[in-house]
Design a protein around this motif. Structure first.
Motif, short mmCIF file in Angstrom:
data_model
loop_
_atom_site.label_atom_id
_atom_site.label_comp_id
_atom_site.label_asym_id
_atom_site.label_seq_id
_atom_site.Cartn_x
_atom_site.Cartn_y
_atom_site.Cartn_z
N LYS A 147 1.00 -1.49 0.17
CA LYS A 147 -0.18 -0.15 -0.39
C LYS A 147 0.61 1.31 0.06
O LYS A 147 1.35 1.09 0.49
CB LYS A 147 -1.05 -0.33 1.76
N ASN A 148 0.53 1.85 -0.60
CA ASN A 148 1.29 3.01 -1.09
C ASN A 148 3.22 3.02 -1.12
O ASN A 148 3.79 4.03 -0.26
CB ASN A 148 1.50 4.07 0.04
N GLY A 149 2.96 2.07 -2.38
CA GLY A 149 4.16 1.28 -2.06
C GLY A 149 5.63 0.70 -1.12
O GLY A 149 6.03 0.79 -1.10
N GLN A 150 4.54 0.90 -0.01
CA GLN A 150 4.97 -0.16 1.86
C GLN A 150 4.66 -1.39 1.16
O GLN A 150 3.50 -1.50 1.32
CB GLN A 150 4.89 0.47 2.37
N MET A 151 5.29 -2.31 2.12
CA MET A 151 4.78 -2.99 2.53
C MET A 151 3.73 -3.89 4.22
O MET A 151 5.08 -2.92 5.27
CB MET A 151 5.56 -4.68 1.76
N GLY A 152 3.39 -4.56 3.78
CA GLY A 152 2.56 -5.66 5.42
C GLY A 152 2.12 -6.14 5.30
O GLY A 152 3.12 -6.80 4.32
N ILE A 153 1.94 -7.35 6.00
CA ILE A 153 1.39 -8.43 5.66
C ILE A 153 0.52 -8.94 6.76
O ILE A 153 -0.47 -8.76 7.50
CB ILE A 153 2.88 -9.63 7.00
N TYR A 154 -0.01 -9.54 5.72
CA TYR A 154 -1.85 -10.38 6.27
C TYR A 154 -2.12 -11.74 6.13
O TYR A 154 -1.42 -12.16 5.47
CB TYR A 154 -2.68 -9.14 5.14
N ASP A 155 -3.29 -11.76 7.59
CA ASP A 155 -3.19 -12.90 8.02
C ASP A 155 -4.05 -13.75 7.01
O ASP A 155 -5.36 -13.43 7.74
CB ASP A 155 -2.92 -13.11 9.16
N LEU A 156 -4.49 -14.70 6.30
CA LEU A 156 -5.50 -15.37 5.67
C LEU A 156 -6.67 -16.07 6.61
O LEU A 156 -7.57 -16.28 6.18
CB LEU A 156 -5.08 -16.69 4.36
N ASP A 157 -6.10 -16.11 7.47
CA ASP A 157 -6.75 -17.25 8.62
C ASP A 157 -7.34 -16.54 9.46
O ASP A 157 -9.18 -16.74 9.90
CB ASP A 157 -5.86 -18.61 9.53
N THR A 158 -6.97 -15.36 10.38
CA THR A 158 -7.72 -14.40 10.66
C THR A 158 -7.85 -13.09 10.22
O THR A 158 -8.86 -12.58 10.86
CB THR A 158 -6.64 -14.18 11.99
N ARG A 159 -8.08 -13.51 8.92
CA ARG A 159 -8.20 -12.20 8.23
C ARG A 159 -8.25 -11.28 8.77
O ARG A 159 -9.10 -9.65 9.12
CB ARG A 159 -9.69 -12.60 7.92
#
Length: 826
Positions: free
Chosen positions: A467-479
């Motif tokens: 997002k906006n050129g920066q990285m994050g991490i998303y958990d598909l299990d806990t959403r």
């Protein structure tokens, strides 16, 4: 195997000498040849005849040449895989053997699968091998049983076989162990590839074909011609014809159909230019009211799965199931089938219906397609999601939750993470290079991102997003978004004994140096491990991690309890030891620090090597410490090399011109005249971990071999070389006893069978010793040949038996075993 090229004779310790090669005798390269043993077998060419012998000298002759290689590594591997993974079938990677004119079957590694007792063996099929003996034929089955011998025999379903006696064919039951038909027939045919086993068999009597069951009950009378194609195992016969006219027969009713074809188990028939459908029971399911009946989406990759038929009547389309029930009446211009969902079009409107004819969604002047356009005939795996197109935009309809998203996207794709499991499929939308992620029920998981990808080496539920050129991490299990998008990169790794995520930001964008990074540590649930930003992290053993924060402060974290210990040092360095660090107050000279006792060891050491990665060209009085290898480390100063143990005790003060890391409990050390590190020849010896000499420095090592000290060691033995004029002589030392088990008098010594035996050369003669120096084969042969598939004198060297060895003396080649006995062949 062309053993003239692959066999190896004579040898010296790797990197230790390059003597003239012993010449292969002319008797060896003539038509009669003997190859070295490999994996217990040797290849022989005797007057043009090729065969093999085992270690007992017994002959193994192959009956024919095939792509399967005897004693071939790849063939053995394929055979072993078949035995392990396909136990219900006979292996196909086998060979025919020949003995006294009879045929047998052996594996590529020499196992006898069928003794050589047969006139011929057909090994084409995996369910059985057909064996012939004395003009009779039997089958050897995959369960290792034999059937009786007949004039001929064929495999039907594994329980029943067609057998020939007195010129006629009968049915034979394996479980009953007898012929079960009362009369003979001209021939039998069976649909062995029909999946589910058939309850009947095609039979020919008096030149005509019919169908009967296993109890010899006639199901279809004997009045047809038959060809072995289009065979079935259900209620229809599609391979018969009458007077040259192909037809289809319904077995229970014996009714004949012409101008018909079978689709999905039912019979599509054309009468008077109209189409109807008969079911497996022979009843008319769909009356002859239609201009056409076909499979939905026939010859199309755009969907369809299920037992449905597309009907056409007066140019209007409908759908019926195989029982004849009307699912969709013939009112539509177009119909597509997606599992149990139907997209129908009438004039300018398209409708999405379920199999109850309920309209789930409709759109005017638009299109409805499945989100996975290309699921072919395998089905959608219960993915009931559809794309709605109006103009240039796409929307989504999720049938499972009756969720509709208005057309607003330029692109919609199906997205999978790391595997192809249906439940792991997601839908990704894109507009103006901004994307959103939805699950299969239409729930929005993540919005307004520029990209997503898998996190390398991470669990399947974690993904990175931008997002906006920066990285994050998303958990598909806990959403949930577990790490915010404020980082440049992520590294998933093992830190100590924990799997953690290192989130990185480059502080100076123009720099690529690790020290210019600012990083945070997170666990896999997104919890920040430390509340300080770190510059670098190093794992110390499996329990600790050494951290340098962005202010230059050093901390040690215990990965078991996450306790932090701060250091009051200007610098702290790992030293490749799980319990030690190298600490310094001035970043020039350091001391060893014991992590467990939290105390410094005595002694000061230059940080040159741990900081720069190389030794100073002009060493001074300051002692440089090198990283530990095991529980010992090398020391270096102007006096040479020494050793220190992991208790901080100097075992050997620097004094050797050259010294090397310990290999096991021994290390090689060297001296030279005037302590010249560039001397052409050094005096070499070996020490133990107390610094005591195992072998004195009386052996010779040339400068050119300094980089190959590992070739001196073989298990608990070492090669002991000395220069003798212009040549090397070798001995063998036992590191456990410190004794020369072979005196330094051999022009060559080479390790065989990973150091179990040694090939010796002396006075241009060859012999074999064991690792204790016992002479197994006397040193009196002109040549010795052995199989050498890998590098010599290395830990990866083959451990296969080298005996019997191929030896040459007085013009004769023979095989000799480890007891000194000769095999009969020569």
């Amino acid at each position: 195997m062309n053993f003239v090229l692959t066999a190896c004779c004579f040898a010296a310790t790797l990197y230790f000498s390059h003597p003239a090669a012993a010449q292969i005798s002319s008797s060896y390269v003539e038509a009669d040849r003997m190859a070295p043993f490999r994996n217990g077998f040797a290849k022989i060419i005797d007057k043009g005849q090729v065969y093999y012998i085992n270690v007992q000298g017994e002959k193994i002759e192959l009956a024919e040449t095939t792509p399967v290689g005897f004693n071939d590594a790849y063939s053995v591997q394929d055979y072993q895989r078949e035995i392990n993974d396909e136990a219900d079938f006979l292996p196909k990677t086998v060979l025919k053997s020949l003995k006294n004119g009879k045929i047998g079957i052996i594996s590529p590694k020499g196992d006898i699968l069928l003794a050589a007792d047969y006139d011929d063996i057909d090994i084409e099929y995996r369910q059985f091998w057909k064996v012939k003996r004395n003009g009779k034929v039997s089958l050897f089955l995959a369960d290792k049983t034999f059937l009786p011998y007949f004039e001929d025999i064929g495999y039907l379903d594994g329980e029943y076989f067609d057998v020939k006696q007195n010129g006629k064919w009968y049915l034979y039951s394996k479980s009953q162990n007898k012929v079960t038909t009362s009369q003979g027939y001209d021939a039998f045919d069976y649909c062995g590839g029909c999946g589910n086993g058939s309850t009947y068999v095609y039979a020919q009597q008096n030149g005509k074909w019919g169908v009967m069951d296993w109890n010899e009950k006639v199901l279809v009378p004997f009045k047809y011609e038959h060809a072995h194609w289009n065979m079935r195992s259900d209620k229809w016969v599609a391979s018969f014809s009458k007077n040259g006219q192909p037809l289809i027969i319904h077995i229970p009713s014996k009714r004949e159909f012409i101008d018909a074809k079978i689709v999905t188990g039912v019979l599509l028939v054309k009468e008077n230019n109209k189409y109807g459908v008969y079911g497996q029971d022979g009843d008319l399911k769909i009356p002859f009211d239609f201009d056409n009946i076909e499979l939905p989406n026939d010859n199309s990759y755009l969907g369809y799965y299920g037992d449905y038929l597309l009907t056409t009547k007066q140019h209007k389309k409908g759908i019926s199931d195989l029982s004849g029930a009307v699912i969709i009446p013939n009112e539509y211009d177009e119909i597509k089938v997606y599992d149990d969902y139907f997209v129908v079009k009438k004039e300018q409107k398209s409708y999405l219906m379920d199999k109850t004819r309920k309209v789930l969604f409709e759109v005017e002047n638009g299109e409805i397609t499945h989100v996975n356009d290309y699921f072919y005939s395998s089905g959608s795996n219960n993915l009931a999601t559809f794309k709605i197109k109006k103009g240039a935009y796409y929307g989504l309809y999720f049938a499972s939750t009756n969720t509709y998203l208005e057309p607003q996207y330029y692109k919609i794709d199906l997205f999978k993470f790391k595997n192809n499991e249906p439940k792991k499929q997601y839908i990704i939308t894109e507009k103006n290079k901004i994307s959103s992620l939805f699950d299969q029920d239409g729930h929005l998981l993540l919005s307004d991102f520029e990209g997503i990808s898998e996190l390398y080496d991470a669990p399947e539920n974690l993904m990175t997003f931008i997002k906006n050129g920066q990285m994050g991490i998303y958990d598909l299990d806990t959403r949930k978004e577990i790490i915010p998008p404020v980082y440049d990169s992520f590294i998933m790794g093992k830190f100590g004994n924990r799997n953690l995520i290192k989130a990185n930001n480059v502080r100076k964008k123009e720099a690529d140096d690790m020290d210019n990074q600012s990083s945070d540590l997170y666990d896999l649930e997104g919890k920040k491990i430390l509340q300080i930003a770190i510059q670098r992290i190093d794992t110390i053993g499996v329990k600790y991690c050494l951290i340098k924060d962005i202010k230059g402060k050093y901390l040690l974290i215990n990965m078991d309890n996450m306790e932090l210990q701060e250091f009051d040092y200007q610098s702290v360095y790992p030293i490749n030891n799980p319990n030690l660090l190298l600490v310094s107050k001035d970043d020039k000279t350091g001391v060893l620090y014991d992590i467990k006792t939290k105390k410094e060891f005595k002694g000061a050491y230059s940080l040159t090597y741990v900081k720069e990665g190389y030794l100073p060209q002009d060493p001074g009085k300051e002692t440089v410490i090198l990283p530990y290898k095991g529980d010992m480390a090398l020391l270096y100063n102007e006096k040479g090399y020494g050793y220190i143990n992991n208790m901080g005790k100097v075992i050997v003060s620097p004094k050797y011109v050259w010294a090397f890391d310990f290999r096991g409990d021994a290390a090689m050390v060297c001296q030279s005249e005037n302590s010249d590190s560039r001397a052409s020849v050094f005096k070499m010896g070996f020490i133990d971990k107390k610094g005591a000499l195992i072998f004195p420095l009386i052996y010779d090592l040339t400068n050119s071999r300094l980089n190959h000290e590992e070739s001196v060691f073989i298990n608990n033995s070492v090669f002991l070389p000395k220069v003798n004029g212009y040549e090397y002589l070798y001995g063998l030392g036992d590191l456990n006893s410190g004794k020369e088990v072979l005196s330094v008098e051999y022009t060559q010594i080479r390790a065989l069978q990973n150091g179990t035996y040694f090939l010796l050369q002396k006075n241009n003669k060859f012999g074999i010793s064991d690792s204790k120096g016992n002479i197994i084969v006397p040193i009196e042969f002109e040549e010795i040949l052995f199989d050498a598939p890998t590098f010599f004198d290395s830990s990866s060297d083959t451990k296969q038996e080298v005996f019997p060895l191929l030896v040459y003396r007085d013009g004769v080649w023979k095989y000799i075993d480890e007891k000194g006995n000769y095999l009969k062949i020569q």
